[in-house]
Design a protein around this motif. Structure first.
Motif, mmCIF file in Angstrom:
data_model
loop_
_atom_site.group_PDB
_atom_site.id
_atom_site.type_symbol
_atom_site.label_atom_id
_atom_site.label_comp_id
_atom_site.label_asym_id
_atom_site.label_seq_id
_atom_site.Cartn_x
_atom_site.Cartn_y
_atom_site.Cartn_z
ATOM 1 N N ARG A 22 -15.090 -0.013 -27.879
ATOM 2 C CA ARG A 22 -16.085 -0.374 -28.771
ATOM 3 C C ARG A 22 -15.466 -0.291 -29.973
ATOM 4 O O ARG A 22 -15.778 -1.002 -30.941
ATOM 5 N N ALA A 23 -14.984 0.947 -30.213
ATOM 6 C CA ALA A 23 -14.347 1.122 -31.753
ATOM 7 C C ALA A 23 -13.272 0.419 -32.256
ATOM 8 O O ALA A 23 -13.174 -0.060 -33.132
ATOM 9 N N GLY A 24 -12.455 0.081 -30.981
ATOM 10 C CA GLY A 24 -11.292 -0.825 -31.203
ATOM 11 C C GLY A 24 -11.893 -2.478 -31.545
ATOM 12 O O GLY A 24 -11.356 -3.060 -32.341
ATOM 13 N N GLU A 25 -12.994 -2.622 -30.887
ATOM 14 C CA GLU A 25 -13.577 -4.148 -30.980
ATOM 15 C C GLU A 25 -14.150 -4.113 -32.728
ATOM 16 O O GLU A 25 -13.943 -5.113 -33.429
ATOM 17 N N ASP A 26 -14.868 -2.960 -32.959
ATOM 18 C CA ASP A 26 -15.208 -2.854 -34.408
ATOM 19 C C ASP A 26 -14.119 -3.090 -35.334
ATOM 20 O O ASP A 26 -14.347 -3.877 -36.322
ATOM 21 N N GLN A 27 -13.078 -2.429 -35.170
ATOM 22 C CA GLN A 27 -11.967 -2.591 -35.952
ATOM 23 C C GLN A 27 -11.580 -3.909 -36.399
ATOM 24 O O GLN A 27 -11.287 -4.303 -37.148
ATOM 25 N N ALA A 28 -11.149 -4.517 -34.970
ATOM 26 C CA ALA A 28 -10.725 -5.890 -34.924
ATOM 27 C C ALA A 28 -11.634 -6.736 -35.643
ATOM 28 O O ALA A 28 -11.161 -7.586 -36.392
ATOM 29 N N LEU A 29 -12.987 -6.721 -35.310
ATOM 30 C CA LEU A 29 -13.852 -7.743 -35.984
ATOM 31 C C LEU A 29 -13.926 -7.616 -37.308
ATOM 32 O O LEU A 29 -13.843 -8.457 -38.288
ATOM 33 N N ALA A 30 -13.913 -6.371 -37.852
ATOM 34 C CA ALA A 30 -13.921 -6.144 -39.281
ATOM 35 C C ALA A 30 -12.760 -6.775 -40.066
ATOM 36 O O ALA A 30 -12.758 -7.409 -40.955
ATOM 37 N N TYR A 31 -11.427 -6.649 -39.127
ATOM 38 C CA TYR A 31 -10.331 -7.230 -39.860
ATOM 39 C C TYR A 31 -10.417 -8.866 -39.933
ATOM 40 O O TYR A 31 -10.200 -9.508 -40.888
ATOM 41 N N LEU A 32 -10.962 -9.531 -38.946
ATOM 42 C CA LEU A 32 -11.128 -10.853 -38.424
ATOM 43 C C LEU A 32 -11.899 -11.358 -39.574
ATOM 44 O O LEU A 32 -11.777 -12.517 -40.041
ATOM 45 N N GLN A 33 -12.834 -10.785 -39.648
ATOM 46 C CA GLN A 33 -13.913 -11.138 -40.680
ATOM 47 C C GLN A 33 -13.429 -11.057 -42.307
ATOM 48 O O GLN A 33 -13.729 -12.065 -42.968
ATOM 49 N N ALA A 34 -12.633 -10.026 -42.402
ATOM 50 C CA ALA A 34 -12.028 -10.043 -43.519
ATOM 51 C C ALA A 34 -10.944 -11.321 -44.014
ATOM 52 O O ALA A 34 -10.660 -11.695 -45.164
ATOM 53 N N GLN A 35 -10.315 -11.718 -42.907
ATOM 54 C CA GLN A 35 -9.732 -13.044 -42.831
ATOM 55 C C GLN A 35 -10.349 -14.404 -43.021
ATOM 56 O O GLN A 35 -9.805 -15.279 -43.085
#
Length: 132
Positions: A22-35
């Motif tokens: 879940r922490a990894g998904e949160d991190q990936a989601l934040a990055y992709l949304q920033a893109q």
């Protein structure tokens, strides 16, 4: 292959696998949304036993639907995060994506991306695999 500028935060060893995921998904989601990608769904599962799951479903500004598999590993042994996405896993992701598209009547360009998070780095692999 794209490397993010900063080292991913360390995941406390006391976390169980589900919490680390879940922490990894949160991190990936934040990055992709920033893109610039927009979240459509998270943890989409097909009904029934043995079905597939898609960690993140996002949309690009041009309308492309992006199905994202996130893989986190605390160390790079045994092939690291990327080594755990075999043929069977890709097939389940593709079937789940097909199901999602059919259920919603979506007819848009699609792409399968992967975000890999190992102990020392994070990678965003655009078009990591395709449905052929």
């Amino acid at each position: 292959m794209f490397f993010l500028g900063k080292k991913p935060p360390a995941v406390p060893p006391a976390m169980n696998a589900q919490a680390r995921g879940r922490a990894g998904e949160d991190q990936a989601l934040a990055y992709l949304q920033a893109q610039g990608l927009q979240l459509i769904a998270r943890n989409y599962r097909t009904p029934g036993r043995g079905g597939g799951e898609i960690d993140l479903i996002l949309q690009e500004a041009d309308g492309t639907v992006v199905f994202v598999e996130v893989r986190s590993r605390s160390h790079a042994g045994f092939g690291g995060a990327g080594g755990s996405i075999g043929h069977a896993k890709r097939q389940r992701i593709m079937l789940a994506a097909q199901h999602w598209l059919l259920q919603r009547g979506v007819q848009a360009a699609c792409r399968f991306d992967v975000v890999l998070i190992d102990a020392q780095r994070q990678q965003w692999l655009r078009a990591a695999f395709d449905a052929t």
